[in-house]
Design a protein around this motif. Structure first.
Motif, short mmCIF file in Angstrom:
data_model
loop_
_atom_site.label_atom_id
_atom_site.label_comp_id
_atom_site.label_asym_id
_atom_site.label_seq_id
_atom_site.Cartn_x
_atom_site.Cartn_y
_atom_site.Cartn_z
N GLN A 76 -0.54 18.15 10.24
CA GLN A 76 0.62 18.42 9.41
C GLN A 76 0.28 19.51 8.40
O GLN A 76 -0.77 19.48 7.77
CB GLN A 76 1.04 17.16 8.66
CG GLN A 76 1.87 16.20 9.47
CD GLN A 76 3.31 16.65 9.59
OE1 GLN A 76 3.75 17.54 8.89
NE2 GLN A 76 4.05 16.01 10.46
N GLU A 91 -0.97 14.72 15.52
CA GLU A 91 -0.57 16.11 15.31
C GLU A 91 -0.84 16.53 13.87
O GLU A 91 -0.46 15.82 12.93
CB GLU A 91 0.91 16.30 15.62
CG GLU A 91 1.34 17.74 15.42
CD GLU A 91 2.63 18.05 16.15
OE1 GLU A 91 3.12 19.16 16.01
OE2 GLU A 91 3.14 17.16 16.85
N ARG A 148 11.20 16.98 6.46
CA ARG A 148 11.10 17.98 7.50
C ARG A 148 11.83 19.27 7.14
O ARG A 148 12.84 19.25 6.44
CB ARG A 148 11.64 17.44 8.83
CG ARG A 148 10.99 16.13 9.28
CD ARG A 148 9.48 16.12 9.19
NE ARG A 148 8.89 17.22 9.93
CZ ARG A 148 8.66 17.20 11.25
NH1 ARG A 148 8.97 16.11 11.94
NH2 ARG A 148 8.13 18.24 11.86
N TYR A 186 10.84 22.25 12.24
CA TYR A 186 9.59 22.95 12.51
C TYR A 186 8.52 21.90 12.80
O TYR A 186 8.25 21.03 11.98
CB TYR A 186 9.19 23.81 11.32
CG TYR A 186 9.90 25.14 11.27
CD1 TYR A 186 9.36 26.26 11.91
CD2 TYR A 186 11.10 25.28 10.59
CE1 TYR A 186 10.02 27.48 11.87
CE2 TYR A 186 11.76 26.50 10.54
CZ TYR A 186 11.20 27.59 11.18
OH TYR A 186 11.86 28.80 11.15
N LYS A 187 7.90 22.02 13.94
CA LYS A 187 6.93 21.04 14.38
C LYS A 187 5.64 21.15 13.58
O LYS A 187 5.10 22.24 13.39
CB LYS A 187 6.64 21.26 15.87
CG LYS A 187 5.96 20.11 16.58
CD LYS A 187 5.88 20.40 18.07
CE LYS A 187 5.26 19.24 18.82
NZ LYS A 187 5.18 19.54 20.28
N GLY A 188 5.15 20.00 13.10
CA GLY A 188 3.90 19.98 12.38
C GLY A 188 3.98 20.48 10.95
O GLY A 188 2.95 20.74 10.32
N SER A 218 5.92 19.97 7.02
CA SER A 218 6.78 19.13 6.17
C SER A 218 6.67 19.58 4.72
O SER A 218 5.68 20.19 4.30
CB SER A 218 6.39 17.65 6.29
OG SER A 218 5.11 17.43 5.73
N LEU A 220 6.72 12.86 15.18
CA LEU A 220 5.62 13.62 15.72
C LEU A 220 4.50 12.68 16.15
O LEU A 220 4.35 11.59 15.60
CB LEU A 220 5.07 14.59 14.67
CG LEU A 220 6.04 15.63 14.14
CD1 LEU A 220 5.39 16.40 13.00
CD2 LEU A 220 6.43 16.58 15.25
N GLN A 264 17.15 21.35 14.69
CA GLN A 264 15.82 20.89 15.03
C GLN A 264 14.95 20.95 13.79
O GLN A 264 15.46 21.14 12.68
CB GLN A 264 15.24 21.75 16.17
CG GLN A 264 16.08 21.74 17.44
CD GLN A 264 15.52 22.64 18.53
OE1 GLN A 264 14.45 23.23 18.39
NE2 GLN A 264 16.26 22.75 19.63
N GLY A 290 10.20 21.78 16.97
CA GLY A 290 10.11 20.51 17.67
C GLY A 290 11.49 19.93 17.77
O GLY A 290 12.28 20.08 16.86
N CYS A 291 11.79 19.25 18.86
CA CYS A 291 13.13 18.73 19.07
C CYS A 291 13.31 17.35 18.45
O CYS A 291 14.38 16.79 18.51
CB CYS A 291 13.45 18.67 20.56
SG CYS A 291 13.50 20.32 21.31
N SER A 292 12.26 16.80 17.89
CA SER A 292 12.36 15.47 17.33
C SER A 292 11.75 15.45 15.95
O SER A 292 10.81 16.17 15.64
CB SER A 292 11.63 14.46 18.23
OG SER A 292 11.56 13.20 17.60
#
Length: 219
Positions: free
Chosen positions: A34, A32, A71, A84-86, A88, A28, A82, A23-25
């Motif tokens: 986790q 979404e 993150r 990893y999306k979703g 932590s 979230l 960046q 993910g670029c941010s």
């Protein structure tokens, strides 16, 4: 940095296709899911480490805003960080590292006392840590990432408030795959190796400083 050339652009596209978890941010969407990961850090004490009669405080490590979070950081290409999306950690990276180091000292059986700096324990030395790097790094789109850990450590004598030793620790551990569990395992291996090394170095450096101070008093 200058604008990426076409080969780099193709590499970024390939990585994006391979790793939909990026993910670029840091932020979230609330809905979404986790995946919470608990680090598994294992440190085997070294019989060669000196047994010391002093106490140590481990300060909460310093880190930049990106690393001072829960993150899992990743660098898909040079100059771009960046997450990893979703996914932590179960605590912030500095807290995870601080706990790992304190536990490694406790499990070593080589030190009179060790605690987090905020515990109020009266100590002889303090260990200060600065996290410079702690992320997965992709060298190219064809291979899994490497986890890179770079931490500077300073051992501070509480009596003189002087640094008696300083060292920068570096660990690079290749992940066995691109899936999150494989990358998380590489993070665990890097952190375990660092905790092992910093414990041995701190015990030896503290004893050396104590020896020099005792010799100076006899002069």
């Amino acid at each position: 940095m200058s604008a990426p050339r076409n080969p780099v652009a193709h590499t970024l596209v390939a990585i994006a296709l391979m790793l939909p978890l990026f993910g670029c941010s840091v932020l979230l969407p609330k809905n979404e899911p986790q995946q919470i990961i608990t680090p598994q850090v294992h440190v085997a004490p070294d019989p060669a480490w000196p047994k010391v009669a002093w106490q140590l405080a481990v300060a909460r490590p310093n880190a930049n805003d990106m690393l001072d979070s829960r993150r899992m950081a990743v660098i898909p290409s040079p100059g771009q960080i960046q997450v990893y999306k979703g996914v932590s950690w179960d605590d912030t990276v500095p807290n995870v590292l601080q706990d790992a180091v304190v536990n490694a000292f406790e499990d070593s059986g080589k030190i009179l006392g060790v605690a987090h700096q905020t515990s109020g324990l009266r100590t002889d030395f303090a260990l200060q840590l600065d996290i410079r790097d702690y992320q997965a790094v992709y060298r190219d789109a064809a291979t899994p990432p490497e986890v890179t850990l770079v931490i500077n450590a300073k051992l501070i004598d509480y009596t003189t408030t002087r640094a008696v030793a300083s060292r920068t620790f570096r660990q690079t551990v290749p992940a066995s795959g691109t899936a999150v569990p494989a990358v998380a395992q590489a993070f665990d291996t890097a952190l375990s190796a660092f905790a092992h090394d910093v414990v041995g170095w701190s015990l030896s450096s503290g004893e050396e400083a104590r020896s020099h101070a005792a010799a100076a008093l006899k002069r």
